[in-house]
Scaffold this motif. Structure first.
Motif, mmCIF file in Angstrom:
data_model
loop_
_atom_site.group_PDB
_atom_site.id
_atom_site.type_symbol
_atom_site.label_atom_id
_atom_site.label_comp_id
_atom_site.label_asym_id
_atom_site.label_seq_id
_atom_site.Cartn_x
_atom_site.Cartn_y
_atom_site.Cartn_z
ATOM 1 N N LEU A 74 0.866 -1.170 0.000
ATOM 2 C CA LEU A 74 0.000 0.000 0.000
ATOM 3 C C LEU A 74 0.904 1.220 0.000
ATOM 4 C CD1 LEU A 74 -2.765 1.408 0.238
ATOM 5 C CD2 LEU A 74 -2.518 1.209 2.736
ATOM 6 N N ARG A 75 0.875 1.947 -1.112
ATOM 7 C CA ARG A 75 1.680 3.171 -1.218
ATOM 8 C C ARG A 75 0.886 4.353 -0.684
ATOM 9 N NH1 ARG A 75 1.990 0.345 -5.883
ATOM 10 N NH2 ARG A 75 3.955 -0.769 -6.148
ATOM 11 N N SER A 76 1.570 5.250 -0.014
ATOM 12 C CA SER A 76 0.893 6.416 0.543
ATOM 13 C C SER A 76 0.430 7.337 -0.582
ATOM 14 C CB SER A 76 1.818 7.169 1.499
ATOM 15 O OG SER A 76 2.924 7.683 0.800
ATOM 16 N N ALA A 77 -0.513 8.182 -0.257
ATOM 17 C CA ALA A 77 -1.101 9.080 -1.260
ATOM 18 C C ALA A 77 -0.074 10.001 -1.889
ATOM 19 C CB ALA A 77 -2.226 9.897 -0.623
ATOM 20 N N ASP A 78 0.994 10.350 -1.150
ATOM 21 C CA ASP A 78 1.984 11.278 -1.687
ATOM 22 C C ASP A 78 3.184 10.578 -2.336
ATOM 23 O OD1 ASP A 78 3.089 10.300 0.637
ATOM 24 O OD2 ASP A 78 3.649 12.256 1.445
ATOM 25 N N ASP A 79 3.123 9.284 -2.489
ATOM 26 C CA ASP A 79 4.209 8.532 -3.138
ATOM 27 C C ASP A 79 4.159 8.787 -4.642
ATOM 28 O OD1 ASP A 79 5.749 6.424 -4.381
ATOM 29 O OD2 ASP A 79 5.574 5.283 -2.524
ATOM 30 N N GLU A 80 5.295 9.225 -5.222
ATOM 31 C CA GLU A 80 5.300 9.568 -6.650
ATOM 32 C C GLU A 80 5.070 8.362 -7.558
ATOM 33 O OE1 GLU A 80 9.660 8.652 -5.839
ATOM 34 O OE2 GLU A 80 8.356 10.112 -4.875
ATOM 35 N N ARG A 81 5.206 7.142 -7.031
ATOM 36 C CA ARG A 81 4.987 5.934 -7.839
ATOM 37 C C ARG A 81 3.508 5.607 -8.053
ATOM 38 N NH1 ARG A 81 8.355 1.989 -4.193
ATOM 39 N NH2 ARG A 81 7.163 3.216 -2.718
ATOM 40 N N VAL A 82 2.626 6.265 -7.314
ATOM 41 C CA VAL A 82 1.199 5.950 -7.384
ATOM 42 C C VAL A 82 0.657 6.100 -8.802
ATOM 43 C CG1 VAL A 82 -1.109 6.747 -6.677
ATOM 44 C CG2 VAL A 82 0.688 6.379 -4.971
ATOM 45 N N ARG A 84 2.020 5.639 -11.584
ATOM 46 C CA ARG A 84 2.504 4.602 -12.499
ATOM 47 C C ARG A 84 2.116 3.198 -12.052
ATOM 48 N NH1 ARG A 84 4.678 3.179 -16.964
ATOM 49 N NH2 ARG A 84 6.399 1.720 -17.069
ATOM 50 N N PHE A 85 2.134 2.966 -10.714
ATOM 51 C CA PHE A 85 1.919 1.620 -10.192
ATOM 52 C C PHE A 85 0.665 1.474 -9.332
ATOM 53 C CE2 PHE A 85 6.597 2.129 -10.553
ATOM 54 C CZ PHE A 85 6.793 1.243 -11.601
ATOM 55 N N GLY A 86 0.023 2.591 -8.984
ATOM 56 C CA GLY A 86 -1.162 2.525 -8.133
ATOM 57 C C GLY A 86 -0.818 2.616 -6.659
ATOM 58 N N HIS A 87 -1.849 2.755 -5.848
ATOM 59 C CA HIS A 87 -1.671 2.735 -4.399
ATOM 60 C C HIS A 87 -1.392 1.318 -3.924
ATOM 61 C CE1 HIS A 87 -4.183 6.455 -4.742
ATOM 62 N NE2 HIS A 87 -3.261 6.880 -3.896
ATOM 63 N N ILE A 88 -1.991 0.346 -4.614
ATOM 64 C CA ILE A 88 -1.870 -1.047 -4.205
ATOM 65 C C ILE A 88 -1.244 -1.859 -5.325
ATOM 66 C CG2 ILE A 88 -3.181 -3.145 -3.672
ATOM 67 C CD1 ILE A 88 -5.076 -1.477 -2.049
ATOM 68 N N ASN A 119 -8.627 7.743 -0.985
ATOM 69 C CA ASN A 119 -9.894 7.559 -1.689
ATOM 70 C C ASN A 119 -9.915 8.485 -2.901
ATOM 71 O OD1 ASN A 119 -12.485 6.672 -2.273
ATOM 72 N ND2 ASN A 119 -13.449 8.131 -0.883
ATOM 73 N N PRO A 120 -9.959 7.950 -4.112
ATOM 74 C CA PRO A 120 -10.039 6.530 -4.437
ATOM 75 C C PRO A 120 -8.669 5.858 -4.342
ATOM 76 C CG PRO A 120 -9.967 7.794 -6.458
ATOM 77 C CD PRO A 120 -10.011 8.788 -5.317
ATOM 78 N N VAL A 121 -8.691 4.539 -4.286
ATOM 79 C CA VAL A 121 -7.488 3.722 -4.314
ATOM 80 C C VAL A 121 -7.249 3.333 -5.775
ATOM 81 C CG1 VAL A 121 -6.470 1.523 -3.612
ATOM 82 C CG2 VAL A 121 -7.883 2.825 -1.997
ATOM 83 N N LEU A 122 -6.063 3.628 -6.286
ATOM 84 C CA LEU A 122 -5.728 3.288 -7.666
ATOM 85 C C LEU A 122 -4.981 1.963 -7.711
ATOM 86 C CD1 LEU A 122 -4.462 6.726 -9.019
ATOM 87 C CD2 LEU A 122 -6.753 5.737 -9.182
ATOM 88 N N ALA A 123 -5.272 1.166 -8.733
ATOM 89 C CA ALA A 123 -4.583 -0.108 -8.949
ATOM 90 C C ALA A 123 -4.465 -0.344 -10.446
ATOM 91 C CB ALA A 123 -5.349 -1.251 -8.296
ATOM 92 N N PHE A 124 -3.382 -0.985 -10.844
ATOM 93 C CA PHE A 124 -3.123 -1.288 -12.244
ATOM 94 C C PHE A 124 -2.904 -2.783 -12.401
ATOM 95 C CE2 PHE A 124 -1.837 3.063 -11.665
ATOM 96 C CZ PHE A 124 -2.149 3.703 -12.853
ATOM 97 N N CYS A 125 -3.285 -3.315 -13.560
ATOM 98 C CA CYS A 125 -2.960 -4.704 -13.884
ATOM 99 C C CYS A 125 -2.917 -4.865 -15.397
ATOM 100 C CB CYS A 125 -3.938 -5.681 -13.256
ATOM 101 S SG CYS A 125 -5.578 -5.731 -13.985
#
Length: 161
Positions: A74-82, A84-88, A119-125
């Motif tokens: 679970l990446r924090s909301a301020d993580d720059e990777r969100v 590209r990779f999502g929160h989860i 919120n919202p939680v972003l996820a990629f697949c």
């Protein structure tokens, strides 16, 4: 019983078994392995565990009876990777797939996300990953876009509360 466990040295051999099952490469989503990480030596694994504990966000191994089944982050909301990779991000070792492990783990981590105010939680697949698509949609994820990344088409989902 399946549980989420923070990475620690006592489970390194169990983690190594899961890592060997996946084979070489950076494909173990949820473990937070980067190209610069040496996870083939005890010193490297210890350094990797220490790094994951210092990063923003949280990382868990998914463990059942001392066996590491996968990992989830679970990446924090301020993580720059969100973006590209999502929160989860999560990954289940091949021999543990098809048992609902990812669905269970995602549900647990979504509770953490909610309590953290994400919120919202972003996820990629990958568009070809039917198991992950089913897992995300089971938890109410809505498809926002499909993106081309190199040779792979990637689905971007949002899970809102």
């Amino acid at each position: 019983m399946i549980e989420l466990v923070r990475p620690h040295a006592a489970l390194v051999e169990a983690w190594n078994e899961a890592h060997r099952e996946w084979g070489p490469g950076l494909h173990e989503d949820g473990f937070g392995i980067g190209a610069e990480d040496d996870v083939d030596t005890i010193e490297g694994i210890q350094a990797w565990i220490a790094r994951t504990q210092q990063e923003s966000g949280e990382l868990w191994w998914i463990v059942e009876d001392g066996e590491v089944l996968g990992g989830i982050a679970l990446r924090s909301a301020d993580d720059e990777r969100v973006h590209r990779f999502g929160h989860i991000g999560y990954g289940i070792r091949p021999s543990a797939r098809g048992r609902g492990v990812a669905t269970w783990a995602l549900g647990e981590v979504l509770r953490h996300a909610r309590s953290s105010g994400i919120n919202p939680v972003l996820a990629f697949c990958a568009e070809t990953n039917a198991g992950s698509i089913a897992t995300l949609e089971h938890h109410g994820a809505e498809l926002e876009a499909v993106e081309q990344r190199g040779d792979t088409r990637v689905r971007r989902y949002a899970i809102s509360y």
